[in-house]
Write a protein that holds these residues in place. Structure first.
Motif, PDB file in Angstrom:
ATOM      1  N   LEU A   6     -14.830 -42.985  31.068  1.00 43.06           N
ATOM      2  CA  LEU A   6     -13.842 -42.645  32.093  1.00 43.06           C
ATOM      3  C   LEU A   6     -14.609 -42.558  33.407  1.00 43.06           C
ATOM      4  O   LEU A   6     -15.584 -41.809  33.513  1.00 43.06           O
ATOM      5  N   VAL A   7     -14.195 -43.339  34.401  1.00 47.09           N
ATOM      6  CA  VAL A   7     -14.884 -43.310  35.704  1.00 47.09           C
ATOM      7  C   VAL A   7     -14.125 -42.355  36.628  1.00 47.09           C
ATOM      8  O   VAL A   7     -12.913 -42.477  36.797  1.00 47.09           O
ATOM      9  N   ILE A   8     -14.839 -41.372  37.180  1.00 45.17           N
ATOM     10  CA  ILE A   8     -14.207 -40.436  38.121  1.00 45.17           C
ATOM     11  C   ILE A   8     -14.930 -40.545  39.463  1.00 45.17           C
ATOM     12  O   ILE A   8     -16.140 -40.297  39.542  1.00 45.17           O
ATOM     13  N   ASP A   9     -14.197 -40.934  40.507  1.00 47.22           N
ATOM     14  CA  ASP A   9     -14.761 -40.929  41.852  1.00 47.22           C
ATOM     15  C   ASP A   9     -14.462 -39.554  42.443  1.00 47.22           C
ATOM     16  O   ASP A   9     -13.299 -39.213  42.682  1.00 47.22           O
ATOM     17  N   THR A  10     -15.512 -38.761  42.671  1.00 45.63           N
ATOM     18  CA  THR A  10     -15.312 -37.363  43.065  1.00 45.63           C
ATOM     19  C   THR A  10     -15.234 -37.168  44.579  1.00 45.63           C
ATOM     20  O   THR A  10     -15.110 -36.032  45.039  1.00 45.63           O
ATOM     21  N   SER A  11     -15.308 -38.271  45.362  1.00 43.19           N
ATOM     22  CA  SER A  11     -15.381 -38.153  46.835  1.00 43.19           C
ATOM     23  C   SER A  11     -14.346 -37.186  47.414  1.00 43.19           C
ATOM     24  O   SER A  11     -14.670 -36.342  48.222  1.00 43.19           O
ATOM     25  N   GLY A  12     -13.079 -37.348  46.994  1.00 40.92           N
ATOM     26  CA  GLY A  12     -12.042 -36.499  47.582  1.00 40.92           C
ATOM     27  C   GLY A  12     -11.505 -35.461  46.616  1.00 40.92           C
ATOM     28  O   GLY A  12     -10.409 -34.941  46.817  1.00 40.92           O
ATOM     29  N   LEU A  13     -12.257 -35.144  45.570  1.00 45.98           N
ATOM     30  CA  LEU A  13     -11.744 -34.217  44.548  1.00 45.98           C
ATOM     31  C   LEU A  13     -12.508 -32.893  44.555  1.00 45.98           C
ATOM     32  O   LEU A  13     -13.698 -32.859  44.869  1.00 45.98           O
ATOM     33  N   SER A  14     -11.807 -31.835  44.168  1.00 41.06           N
ATOM     34  CA  SER A  14     -12.489 -30.540  44.017  1.00 41.06           C
ATOM     35  C   SER A  14     -13.154 -30.521  42.640  1.00 41.06           C
ATOM     36  O   SER A  14     -12.817 -31.322  41.758  1.00 41.06           O
ATOM     37  N   ALA A  15     -14.071 -29.576  42.459  1.00 34.71           N
ATOM     38  CA  ALA A  15     -14.753 -29.441  41.161  1.00 34.71           C
ATOM     39  C   ALA A  15     -13.724 -29.182  40.051  1.00 34.71           C
ATOM     40  O   ALA A  15     -13.863 -29.695  38.938  1.00 34.71           O
ATOM     41  N   ASP A  16     -12.681 -28.420  40.357  1.00 29.22           N
ATOM     42  CA  ASP A  16     -11.648 -28.133  39.360  1.00 29.22           C
ATOM     43  C   ASP A  16     -10.898 -29.406  38.961  1.00 29.22           C
ATOM     44  O   ASP A  16     -10.600 -29.618  37.778  1.00 29.22           O
ATOM     45  N   GLN A  17     -10.586 -30.235  39.947  1.00 32.75           N
ATOM     46  CA  GLN A  17      -9.859 -31.479  39.647  1.00 32.75           C
ATOM     47  C   GLN A  17     -10.708 -32.407  38.770  1.00 32.75           C
ATOM     48  O   GLN A  17     -10.202 -33.031  37.842  1.00 32.75           O
TER      49      GLN A  17
END
Ligand code: CDP
Length: 218
Positions: free
Chosen positions: A192-203
């Motif tokens: 699963l690829v997650i781009d964390t640029s605009g996400l919070s740690a919780d998301q």
């Protein structure tokens, strides 16, 4: 414990993308042992720095990797920028990667403290170290977002950091990680690829958890 209960989660991605934060949180949530595999490469880098060995000396680097023992993970200096730079260089040497492979696999197969599995973060955990991991997550973010996070991290540790310099180092390190012949940095096809640029740690955690729970039921 049956083999089906054994849970291995691979968290890969480039530096400062948020793998460590996610991996630690997953380990706590699922009660798994946690290994930051970058620390093994850093330990080898530290041995070379202490002995004044040039990282282009592949034979000496491989010999140092052969002397790796988990007790080295307690050494002061592992998190220094200079150690990280050296780690990135020695990580391109196939014999170094080979020497560190069995320590990582042993951690996954027989986690310390009687844990029922492990979360390992790194660059090639889902592709090479644990290709049969229960769930693989590839965490990424833009180079700018990652450089900003790294600057903040360094400042919090009391180390001065200049954004432009950190970004430049990150670009060089990414290039080395992605272009090396052995175990280059890339997402496993089933990750699963997650781009964390605009996400919070919780998301990020919520997305990863939903994916892992799905894989565990599969
Ligand atoms: O400081 P940074 O987050 O960039 O790196 P790290 O995770 O502490 O790892 C240090 C270096 O080891 C990285 O720059 C990678 O080149 C290398 N590494 C690797 O090649 N494979 C791994 N599984 C973990 C780290």
């Amino acid at each position: 414990m049956t083999a089906a209960d054994h849970l291995v989660i691979a968290v890969d991605g480039p530096s400062a993308a948020g793998k460590g934060t996610l991996a630690r949180r997953l380990a706590g949530h699922y009660r798994l042992a946690f290994l930051d595999s970058g620390m093994l490469y850093r330990a080898v880098g530290l041995l070379l720095i202490r002995q004044g060995i040039d990282p282009t000396n592949e034979t000496a680097a491989a010999e140092a990797a052969g002397r790796f023992r988990p007790s080295l993970l307690q050494e002061a200096g592992l998190r220094d920028e200079a150690t990280g730079e050296m780690a990135s260089r020695v990580a391109a040497i196939p014999a170094v990667r080979q020497a560190l492979l069995h320590w990582q696999r042993e951690f996954a197969d027989d986690p310390p403290g009687g844990a029922r599995g492990a979360v390992i973060d790194g660059r090639d955990i889902g592709t090479v170290v644990c290709p049969n991991a229960t769930a693989k997550i590839f965490v990424t973010a833009s180079q700018q977002a990652r450089a900003q996070r790294r600057v903040k991290e360094l400042q919090e540790r009391g180390e001065g950091a200049i954004y432009a310099r950190v970004l430049q180092d990150m670009i060089a390190r990414d290039a080395r990680d992605q272009s090396r012949a052995t175990s280059p940095l890339r997402a496993a096809p089933d990750a699963l690829v997650i781009d964390t640029s605009g996400l919070s740690a919780d998301q990020v955690f919520d997305r990863a958890k939903a994916f892992i729970d799905l894989r565990r039921r599969a």
